[in-house]
Scaffold this active site. Structure first.
Site, PDB file in Angstrom:
ATOM      1  N   HIS A   1       8.906 -26.201   5.417  1.00 36.25           N
ATOM      2  CA  HIS A   1       8.375 -26.012   4.260  1.00 36.25           C
ATOM      3  C   HIS A   1       7.230 -25.390   4.246  1.00 36.25           C
ATOM      4  O   HIS A   1       6.529 -24.433   2.789  1.00 36.25           O
ATOM      5  CB  HIS A   1       8.381 -27.681   3.078  1.00 36.25           C
ATOM      6  CG  HIS A   1       8.225 -27.129   1.338  1.00 36.25           C
ATOM      7  ND1 HIS A   1       7.996 -26.429   1.339  1.00 36.25           N
ATOM      8  CD2 HIS A   1       8.950 -27.700   0.328  1.00 36.25           C
ATOM      9  CE1 HIS A   1       8.244 -25.812  -0.315  1.00 36.25           C
ATOM     10  NE2 HIS A   1       8.392 -26.936  -0.380  1.00 36.25           N
TER      11      HIS A   1
ATOM     12  N   SER B   1      10.684 -30.119  -9.503  1.00 39.62           N
ATOM     13  CA  SER B   1      10.637 -28.725  -9.631  1.00 39.62           C
ATOM     14  C   SER B   1      11.184 -28.004  -9.907  1.00 39.62           C
ATOM     15  O   SER B   1      12.851 -27.927  -9.788  1.00 39.62           O
ATOM     16  CB  SER B   1      10.548 -28.257  -7.967  1.00 39.62           C
ATOM     17  OG  SER B   1       9.957 -27.268  -7.049  1.00 39.62           O
TER      18      SER B   1
ATOM     19  N   TYR C   1       2.078 -31.283   3.712  1.00 39.97           N
ATOM     20  CA  TYR C   1       2.926 -31.558   5.180  1.00 39.97           C
ATOM     21  C   TYR C   1       2.155 -31.841   6.877  1.00 39.97           C
ATOM     22  O   TYR C   1       3.043 -32.799   6.672  1.00 39.97           O
ATOM     23  CB  TYR C   1       3.668 -30.078   5.306  1.00 39.97           C
ATOM     24  CG  TYR C   1       3.692 -29.302   3.828  1.00 39.97           C
ATOM     25  CD1 TYR C   1       5.110 -29.979   3.817  1.00 39.97           C
ATOM     26  CD2 TYR C   1       3.227 -28.455   3.515  1.00 39.97           C
ATOM     27  CE1 TYR C   1       5.796 -29.327   2.728  1.00 39.97           C
ATOM     28  CE2 TYR C   1       4.132 -27.810   2.101  1.00 39.97           C
ATOM     29  CZ  TYR C   1       4.935 -28.427   1.621  1.00 39.97           C
ATOM     30  OH  TYR C   1       5.802 -27.818   0.678  1.00 39.97           O
TER      31      TYR C   1
ATOM     32  N   PRO D   1      13.253 -28.448   2.734  1.00 37.26           N
ATOM     33  CA  PRO D   1      14.021 -28.245   1.305  1.00 37.26           C
ATOM     34  C   PRO D   1      15.847 -27.178   1.607  1.00 37.26           C
ATOM     35  O   PRO D   1      15.315 -26.082   2.808  1.00 37.26           O
ATOM     36  CB  PRO D   1      13.827 -27.470  -0.129  1.00 37.26           C
ATOM     37  CG  PRO D   1      12.355 -26.249   0.981  1.00 37.26           C
ATOM     38  CD  PRO D   1      12.037 -27.216   2.219  1.00 37.26           C
TER      39      PRO D   1
HETATM   40  N1  COA Z   1       9.772 -20.164 -27.390  1.00 35.75           N
HETATM   41  C1  COA Z   1      10.619 -19.272 -26.831  1.00 35.75           C
HETATM   42  N2  COA Z   1      10.499 -18.946 -25.040  1.00 35.75           N
HETATM   43  C2  COA Z   1       9.705 -19.301 -24.668  1.00 35.75           C
HETATM   44  C3  COA Z   1       9.076 -20.100 -24.770  1.00 35.75           C
HETATM   45  C4  COA Z   1       8.609 -21.000 -26.160  1.00 35.75           C
HETATM   46  N3  COA Z   1       7.531 -21.907 -26.623  1.00 35.75           N
HETATM   47  N4  COA Z   1       8.031 -20.639 -24.397  1.00 35.75           N
HETATM   48  C5  COA Z   1       8.658 -20.131 -23.435  1.00 35.75           C
HETATM   49  N5  COA Z   1      10.070 -19.453 -23.302  1.00 35.75           N
HETATM   50  C6  COA Z   1      10.365 -18.446 -22.447  1.00 35.75           C
HETATM   51  C7  COA Z   1       9.416 -17.884 -21.330  1.00 35.75           C
HETATM   52  O1  COA Z   1       9.396 -16.368 -22.107  1.00 35.75           O
HETATM   53  C8  COA Z   1      10.317 -17.394 -20.456  1.00 35.75           C
HETATM   54  O2  COA Z   1      11.271 -16.331 -20.043  1.00 35.75           O
HETATM   55  P1  COA Z   1      12.161 -15.495 -19.464  1.00 35.75           P
HETATM   56  O3  COA Z   1      13.123 -16.197 -18.952  1.00 35.75           O
HETATM   57  O4  COA Z   1      12.656 -14.173 -20.209  1.00 35.75           O
HETATM   58  O5  COA Z   1      11.030 -15.297 -18.258  1.00 35.75           O
HETATM   59  C9  COA Z   1      11.457 -18.547 -19.748  1.00 35.75           C
HETATM   60  O6  COA Z   1      11.171 -19.192 -21.462  1.00 35.75           O
HETATM   61  C10 COA Z   1      10.534 -19.406 -19.193  1.00 35.75           C
HETATM   62  O7  COA Z   1       9.746 -20.187 -19.119  1.00 35.75           O
HETATM   63  P2  COA Z   1       9.384 -21.586 -18.433  1.00 35.75           P
HETATM   64  O8  COA Z   1      10.208 -22.395 -19.128  1.00 35.75           O
HETATM   65  O9  COA Z   1       8.544 -22.337 -20.433  1.00 35.75           O
HETATM   66  O10 COA Z   1       8.975 -21.413 -17.831  1.00 35.75           O
HETATM   67  P3  COA Z   1       8.101 -20.479 -17.177  1.00 35.75           P
HETATM   68  O11 COA Z   1       9.433 -19.439 -16.201  1.00 35.75           O
HETATM   69  O12 COA Z   1       6.607 -20.403 -17.404  1.00 35.75           O
HETATM   70  O13 COA Z   1       8.200 -21.474 -15.080  1.00 35.75           O
HETATM   71  C11 COA Z   1       6.530 -23.281 -14.052  1.00 35.75           C
HETATM   72  C12 COA Z   1       7.031 -22.758 -15.619  1.00 35.75           C
HETATM   73  C13 COA Z   1       6.026 -24.367 -14.069  1.00 35.75           C
HETATM   74  C14 COA Z   1       8.503 -23.878 -13.344  1.00 35.75           C
HETATM   75  C15 COA Z   1       6.654 -22.101 -13.328  1.00 35.75           C
HETATM   76  O14 COA Z   1       5.343 -21.798 -13.642  1.00 35.75           O
HETATM   77  C16 COA Z   1       6.104 -22.064 -12.235  1.00 35.75           C
HETATM   78  O15 COA Z   1       4.815 -23.046 -11.662  1.00 35.75           O
HETATM   79  N6  COA Z   1       6.908 -22.387 -11.240  1.00 35.75           N
HETATM   80  C17 COA Z   1       6.636 -22.467  -9.509  1.00 35.75           C
HETATM   81  C18 COA Z   1       7.559 -23.548  -9.287  1.00 35.75           C
HETATM   82  C19 COA Z   1       7.577 -23.538  -7.911  1.00 35.75           C
HETATM   83  O16 COA Z   1       6.384 -23.619  -6.971  1.00 35.75           O
HETATM   84  N7  COA Z   1       8.733 -24.823  -7.757  1.00 35.75           N
HETATM   85  C20 COA Z   1       8.530 -24.177  -5.817  1.00 35.75           C
HETATM   86  C21 COA Z   1       8.565 -25.442  -4.969  1.00 35.75           C
HETATM   87  S1  COA Z   1       8.703 -25.918  -4.013  1.00 35.75           S
END
Ligand code: COA
Length: 645
Positions: free
Chosen positions: A328, A544, A90, A103
């Site tokens: 941000h 993202s 940033y 954003p």
């Molecule tokens: N089988 C069935 N379900 C699964 C699965 C599998 N193999 N793998 C994951 N899931 C489920 C999870 O349990 C979760 O369930 P929920 O909706 O009940 O919580 C859901 O699917 C989502 O999981 P997944 O898609 O793997 O993503 P995540 O929530 O772990 O997110 C990231 C991954 C990278 C997005 C997250 O770790 C992250 O870092 N988020 C922050 C991003 C951020 O900062 N954004 C803003 C930037 S400004």
């Protein structure tokens, strides 16, 4: 640069002592770097890079020296990467904040009966902001816990404490993130922007906090005052929409006059900005609402009714277009979601307290901020307006709801929805451009003390094999072969996600090695001047996940001129995508990208329906990544070792 030591967070709801962000093993990062880039650059270039990387990492070489220094820095600080990252991501960036950096969160469209109705909404919203701020100041916000991959670990709450008490001050070479003491009495006002005028709304009068009805009364006065054309001031907010160096230079001119100095000081200390927008005249759809949040539609619409340096800027349009646009640097989208969801629930769940409230008897008239102009300042305003207009004309935005299925279908395939969507984005990009490019996906590292994000490099070699299988090799491969490629791509993506969220991503580490070399006044090591490194940091696809549980969505612009910004919000039965690019690039087109994404998502579903034999769980991929990191001799937080899915 001095090493900034920080106190660990105090407070009764934050008794978790979070681990420090690890410094990954050097060899692990270098190997990963090579495997991330091998298929994204020409073979000849790759061989050159490989030789440079091997030399950098050899025993007794530059890499080892820098790694040692980084480990020392890690011992001395609570978070070795925080300052490096903040500056690189940033504060050192010179591009204008609207579109390029800030954003926006778009609230559901409101149906206001008239202006007064919109002001009631604004007063209620500000009451909610004050309630939320009170929770922050008294430290009663419940600690967040990780969901999704490696769920269950507590997350660092520091970003919440930067929502309302920060300000990004422009600098000639580098901006500064100014942090006011939380709960400071200097911060008892908000700034209200109306018709490009800025007003001070004091929230405490005669030591009494204003009630919602008082806030409404003050907003009504402000709207009236803004209408008075005789007292109208030039649109100074425009300067904040300019490039950071241009704005810093203009600010230097402004502060020569004490009137301007005082107005700036009041703005820089406010809690937040409330922008009361006139109807833009644009047709109100998801895309146009997103545009109005990101850049205000230009200087002739709402673009000057903003102060882009302020991290929290709420927009309430008379035509029902509402949301926030955020600077941000103090926090990530996930914290913004938590705050705005609280506000939305407050708005719908707690009735407006207009009727019952007793007003602070004598409310002083809100002050209009005054500006002293000169012909030179008028020229600066004109130049900023023109540059904003160029940005507005250039942005190609498309908000799209994919309604064929949502994350529940993907979960039923026993796949990570996030990994699946990332693979679909790679497929869309390949369809449009016939190649894969450096991709950024934000990975939260809030599991660590003062953790922000690292990068998941989603353009894996497995993703490339899959997208080729679905396009170039479509006719020659069987469905089950394609399905295998899809699983490989999903597993590679899931593994990378786990690597990044557990602090072993390569981007922060490479940045740390680069910056520490600079601190040591060493000549920049060749690994960081190499063409491959430059390409690795050109994030043509910047993505993202920003999920919400109430009806709203996040959006942002591309980070390079020939790139896409893609923010997505996976819901149970649909997926929402906000895609941005620039008209000025002949390589991109948001509508074409969305069409390719739609087609790819349907084809992936058809493939899964035909021949997916869901693996029993994602555990093999996930636990392999965790094991790898442990095997590498690095220390994973014990909480993570226990909670693997
Ligand atoms: N089988 C069935 N379900 C699964 C699965 C599998 N193999 N793998 C994951 N899931 C489920 C999870 O349990 C979760 O369930 P929920 O909706 O009940 O919580 C859901 O699917 C989502 O999981 P997944 O898609 O793997 O993503 P995540 O929530 O772990 O997110 C990231 C991954 C990278 C997005 C997250 O770790 C992250 O870092 N988020 C922050 C991003 C951020 O900062 N954004 C803003 C930037 S400004």
């Amino acid at each position: 640069m001095p090493i900034l030591e920080r106190e660990p967070p105090k407070g009764r709801r934050e008794s978790y002592v979070l681990p420090k962000v690890p410094v990954p093993p050097l060899k692990q990062t270098l190997d990963m770097y090579l495997s991330c880039m091998k298929h994204l650059v020409k073979e000849e270039q790759y061989q050159k890079t490989k030789a440079i990387v091997v030399k950098f990492g050899e025993p007794g070489g530059t890499g080892e020296l820098l790694q040692k220094k980084l480990l020392e820095r890690s011992d001395k600080t609570y978070n070795w990467v925080y300052d490096y990252w903040l500056e690189d991501m940033y504060l050192n960036q010179r591009l204008a904040l609207p579109v390029n950096s800030n954003p926006a969160m778009v609230f559901p469209k409101q149906n206001f009966k008239d202006r007064k109705d919109s002001l009631r909404f604004a007063a209620h919203l500000i009451t909610g902001v004050l309630e939320y701020k009170e929770r922050i100041d008294t430290r009663v916000l419940p600690v967040d816990f990780a969901r999704g991959q490696l769920a269950g670990t507590p997350l660092c709450m520091k970003q919440y404490y930067r929502l309302f008490n920060t300000y990004r001050l422009p600098g000639h070479k580098r901006d500064t993130l100014v942090i006011h003491k939380p709960g400071s009495t200097e911060q008892e006002h908000i700034i209200v922007a109306c018709k490009n005028q800025f007003f001070v709304l004091d929230l405490v009068v005669n030591k009494k906090k204003l009630k919602e009805m008082d806030i409404l009364t003050q907003l009504e006065k402000i709207v009236k005052m803004a209408e008075n054309s005789e007292e109208r001031q030039p649109p100074f907010g425009l300067l904040t929409s300019d490039g950071r160096t241009e704005w810093a230079q203009a600010r230097e001119v402004l502060i020569k006059d004490s009137v301007n100095r005082e107005s700036l000081a009041v703005i820089e200390k406010c809690l937040c900005v409330l922008c009361l927008d006139n109807p833009s005249g644009m047709e109100v759809g998801d895309t146009s609402r997103a545009l109005l949040m990101l850049h205000g539609g230009g200087h002739d619409k709402m673009g000057a009714n903003r102060w882009y340096d302020k991290p929290m800027q709420f927009i309430v349009g008379e035509d029902g277009v509402c949301g926030t646009v955020c600077e941000h640097s103090p926090f990530e989208g996930i914290v913004l979601v938590a705050c705005t969801e609280y506000l939305m629930k407050f708005m719908t769940g707690s009735p407006s307290k207009m009727g019952r409230a007793t007003s602070v008897s004598e409310l002083p008239t809100p002050a209009r901020l005054l500006w002293k102009t000169t012909p030179h300042i008028q020229d600066l305003l004109k130049a900023s307006a023109e540059r904003l207009q160029r940005l507005v004309r250039d942005l190609d935005m498309d908000v799209h709801k994919f309604e064929v299925y949502g994350k529940e279908f993907i979960k039923k395939q026993k796949m990570s929805p996030d990994a699946y969507i990332q693979v679909a984005l790679q497929l869309a990009f390949y369809r449009c451009n016939g190649r894969l490019v450096s991709t950024y996906e934000s990975a939260s590292i809030r599991r660590f003390h003062e953790g922000r994000v690292d990068n998941i490099r989603s353009a894996t070699s497995e993703a490339l094999a899959f997208v080729k299988a679905m396009t170039d090799e479509k006719a020659s491969l069987s469905d089950s072969e394609k399905m295998k490629q899809l699983w490989d791509a999903i597993n590679a993506q899931t593994n990378y996600t786990i690597t990044a969220i557990t602090g072993f991503g390569i981007d922060n580490h490479l940045l740390g090695l680069r910056e520490i070399a600079q601190e040591l006044k060493m000549e920049r090591p060749e690994i960081f001047t190499d063409e491959t490194y430059v390409a690795s940091n050109q994030f043509i696809l910047s993505t993202s996940q920003v999920p919400t549980t109430v009806e709203m969505f996040c959006c942002y612009g591309p980070v390079v001129p020939n790139g896409y910004g893609c923010c997505y919000n996976p819901q149970s039965d649909h997926l929402l995508f906000s895609v941005t690019s620039f008209h000025g690039s002949t390589e991109t087109c948001s509508a074409v990208f969305i069409k390719a994404l739609d087609e790819g998502l349907v084809e992936m579903r058809d493939l899964c329906r035909k021949c997916n034999k869901p693996q029993s769980s994602a555990a093999p991929a996930a636990s392999k990544a965790v094991e790898n990191n442990q095997g590498a001799g690095s220390k994973l937080p014990s909480t993570l070792q226990k909670t693997g899915k």
